[in-house]
Write a protein that holds these residues in place. Structure first.
Motif, PDB file in Angstrom:
ATOM      1  N   LEU A  37       0.875  -1.220  -0.029  1.00 39.18           N
ATOM      2  CA  LEU A  37      -0.055  -0.087   0.069  1.00 39.18           C
ATOM      3  C   LEU A  37       0.979   1.220  -0.221  1.00 39.18           C
ATOM      4  N   LEU A  38       1.920   1.194   0.727  1.00 37.10           N
ATOM      5  CA  LEU A  38       2.877   2.609   0.722  1.00 37.10           C
ATOM      6  C   LEU A  38       3.378   2.669  -0.516  1.00 37.10           C
ATOM      7  N   LEU A  39       3.906   1.783  -1.143  1.00 41.39           N
ATOM      8  CA  LEU A  39       4.450   1.838  -2.626  1.00 41.39           C
ATOM      9  C   LEU A  39       3.598   2.361  -3.318  1.00 41.39           C
ATOM     10  N   THR A  40       2.414   1.747  -3.489  1.00 42.80           N
ATOM     11  CA  THR A  40       1.296   2.257  -4.343  1.00 42.80           C
ATOM     12  C   THR A  40       1.044   3.634  -4.283  1.00 42.80           C
ATOM     13  N   ASP A  41       1.038   4.103  -2.899  1.00 40.46           N
ATOM     14  CA  ASP A  41       0.896   5.438  -2.595  1.00 40.46           C
ATOM     15  C   ASP A  41       2.037   6.481  -3.176  1.00 40.46           C
ATOM     16  N   MET A  42       3.186   5.935  -3.065  1.00 38.74           N
ATOM     17  CA  MET A  42       4.372   6.656  -3.328  1.00 38.74           C
ATOM     18  C   MET A  42       4.355   6.646  -4.886  1.00 38.74           C
ATOM     19  N   HIS A  43       3.844   5.702  -5.481  1.00 39.67           N
ATOM     20  CA  HIS A  43       3.986   5.461  -7.080  1.00 39.67           C
ATOM     21  C   HIS A  43       3.017   6.928  -7.443  1.00 39.67           C
ATOM     22  N   ILE A  44       1.917   6.960  -6.738  1.00 40.81           N
ATOM     23  CA  ILE A  44       0.799   7.859  -7.111  1.00 40.81           C
ATOM     24  C   ILE A  44       1.504   9.253  -6.717  1.00 40.81           C
ATOM     25  N   ALA A  45       2.021   9.492  -5.851  1.00 38.08           N
ATOM     26  CA  ALA A  45       2.771  10.703  -5.256  1.00 38.08           C
ATOM     27  C   ALA A  45       3.609  11.179  -6.380  1.00 38.08           C
ATOM     28  N   ALA A  46       4.378  10.255  -6.727  1.00 35.61           N
ATOM     29  CA  ALA A  46       5.554  10.731  -7.576  1.00 35.61           C
ATOM     30  C   ALA A  46       4.916  10.854  -9.012  1.00 35.61           C
ATOM     31  N   ALA A  47       3.707  10.380  -9.535  1.00 37.67           N
ATOM     32  CA  ALA A  47       3.221  10.803 -10.694  1.00 37.67           C
ATOM     33  C   ALA A  47       2.568  12.176 -10.549  1.00 37.67           C
ATOM     34  N   ALA A  48       1.909  12.309  -9.505  1.00 33.67           N
ATOM     35  CA  ALA A  48       1.001  13.547  -9.328  1.00 33.67           C
ATOM     36  C   ALA A  48       2.352  14.695  -9.295  1.00 33.67           C
ATOM     37  N   ARG A  49       3.463  14.573  -8.948  1.00 33.77           N
ATOM     38  CA  ARG A  49       4.301  15.608  -8.698  1.00 33.77           C
ATOM     39  C   ARG A  49       4.291  16.422 -10.301  1.00 33.77           C
ATOM     40  N   GLN A  50       4.096  15.929 -11.091  1.00 35.97           N
ATOM     41  CA  GLN A  50       4.346  16.432 -12.480  1.00 35.97           C
ATOM     42  C   GLN A  50       2.970  17.061 -13.114  1.00 35.97           C
ATOM     43  N   THR A  51       2.010  17.082 -12.419  1.00 38.59           N
ATOM     44  CA  THR A  51       0.689  17.839 -12.634  1.00 38.59           C
ATOM     45  C   THR A  51       0.549  18.919 -11.482  1.00 38.59           C
ATOM     46  N   LYS A  52      -0.315  19.793 -11.939  1.00 42.56           N
ATOM     47  CA  LYS A  52      -0.665  21.040 -11.360  1.00 42.56           C
ATOM     48  C   LYS A  52      -1.781  20.616 -10.256  1.00 42.56           C
ATOM     49  N   LYS A  54      -4.598  21.955  -7.026  1.00 40.76           N
ATOM     50  CA  LYS A  54      -5.588  22.889  -7.305  1.00 40.76           C
ATOM     51  C   LYS A  54      -5.378  24.301  -6.769  1.00 40.76           C
ATOM     52  N   PHE A  55      -3.888  24.476  -6.271  1.00 45.08           N
ATOM     53  CA  PHE A  55      -3.600  25.889  -6.245  1.00 45.08           C
ATOM     54  C   PHE A  55      -2.497  26.253  -7.374  1.00 45.08           C
ATOM     55  N   ASN A  56      -2.654  25.410  -8.559  1.00 45.72           N
ATOM     56  CA  ASN A  56      -1.824  25.694  -9.601  1.00 45.72           C
ATOM     57  C   ASN A  56      -0.365  25.837  -9.462  1.00 45.72           C
ATOM     58  N   LYS A  57       0.083  24.863  -8.736  1.00 44.26           N
ATOM     59  CA  LYS A  57       1.465  24.509  -8.271  1.00 44.26           C
ATOM     60  C   LYS A  57       1.822  23.213  -8.868  1.00 44.26           C
ATOM     61  N   LYS A  58       3.156  23.220  -9.266  1.00 45.67           N
ATOM     62  CA  LYS A  58       3.594  21.978  -9.804  1.00 45.67           C
ATOM     63  C   LYS A  58       4.724  21.814  -9.043  1.00 45.67           C
ATOM     64  N   ASP A  59       5.349  20.550  -9.349  1.00 46.16           N
ATOM     65  CA  ASP A  59       6.485  19.910  -8.762  1.00 46.16           C
ATOM     66  C   ASP A  59       6.327  20.065  -7.029  1.00 46.16           C
ATOM     67  N   VAL A  60       5.451  19.600  -6.751  1.00 46.57           N
ATOM     68  CA  VAL A  60       5.159  19.622  -5.178  1.00 46.57           C
ATOM     69  C   VAL A  60       5.632  18.228  -4.757  1.00 46.57           C
ATOM     70  N   ASN A  61       6.182  18.002  -3.605  1.00 49.06           N
ATOM     71  CA  ASN A  61       6.798  16.682  -3.091  1.00 49.06           C
ATOM     72  C   ASN A  61       5.662  16.315  -2.248  1.00 49.06           C
ATOM     73  N   TYR A  62       4.991  15.132  -2.497  1.00 53.23           N
ATOM     74  CA  TYR A  62       4.031  14.526  -1.525  1.00 53.23           C
ATOM     75  C   TYR A  62       4.418  13.319  -0.818  1.00 53.23           C
ATOM     76  N   MET A  63       5.512  13.230  -0.638  1.00 55.90           N
ATOM     77  CA  MET A  63       6.202  12.168  -0.242  1.00 55.90           C
ATOM     78  C   MET A  63       5.935  12.172   1.398  1.00 55.90           C
ATOM     79  N   HIS A  64       6.128  13.368   1.885  1.00 58.59           N
ATOM     80  CA  HIS A  64       6.173  13.570   3.503  1.00 58.59           C
ATOM     81  C   HIS A  64       4.478  13.343   3.920  1.00 58.59           C
ATOM     82  N   PHE A  65       3.508  13.552   3.185  1.00 63.30           N
ATOM     83  CA  PHE A  65       2.150  13.241   3.348  1.00 63.30           C
ATOM     84  C   PHE A  65       2.055  11.641   3.285  1.00 63.30           C
TER      85      PHE A  65
END
Length: 156
Positions: A37-52, A54-65
């Motif tokens: 489950l952790l690796l699944t969420d990490m892959h999703i977070a890594a993929a989400a890094r390249q998309t904007k 809702k605050f129109n920001k890109k390259d946000v690191n979601y791993m700490h979440f």
């Protein structure tokens, strides 16, 4: 003899590079199902890094979440991941489970997108139909007014 002296170190180097090292199991090892489950969420977070977001920001690191969600720190993840990667066959199965989870989530998201699109289409169709109904009612009212005005003008 010189050939043998040259050959032995090369043979030793070759044998030592086979990678059959299995690390000692860490005391705080993340369980296998949680790791999937952790690796699944990490892959999703890594993929989400390249998309904007809702605050129109890109390259946000979601791993700490992700680490907060599973209540772990990066060192615990690193030691558990190192242990699992040392057992190649087991890690391959673990990654296949991650891949299946991602595919299942992808199917769910696709269904939600299709449902959302169909609702939008229905809303657009409903708006068009409503506009047509309003236009037809307006035309009927105008026709009635015209016929009433014609009748009153004929009576005069």
């Amino acid at each position: 003899m010189k050939r043998l002296q040259f050959f032995i170190p090369i043979l030793f180097l070759f044998v030592s590079c086979t990678g059959n090292t299995i690390y000692k199991k860490p005391e705080d090892l993340i369980p296998r199902d949680s790791m999937v489950l952790l690796l699944t969420d990490m892959h999703i977070a890594a993929a989400a890094r390249q998309t904007k977001n809702k605050f129109n920001k890109k390259d946000v690191n979601y791993m700490h979440f992700i680490f907060e969600k599973y209540k772990i720190d990066s060192t615990r993840f690193e030691s558990s991941n190192t242990y699992y990667t040392s057992i190649i066959d087991s890690y391959d199965k673990l990654l296949n489970n991650v891949k299946l989870n991602l595919q299942e989530k992808g199917v769910v998201i696709q269904k939600e997108i299709i449902a959302s699109d169909s609702v939008k289409k229905t809303e657009k169709t409903d708006k068009k139909d409503l506009k047509l109904e309003i236009d037809s009612l307006i035309n009927k009212v105008h026709k009635k007014r015209l016929t009433k005005s014609e009748k009153t003008s004929e009576e005069e």
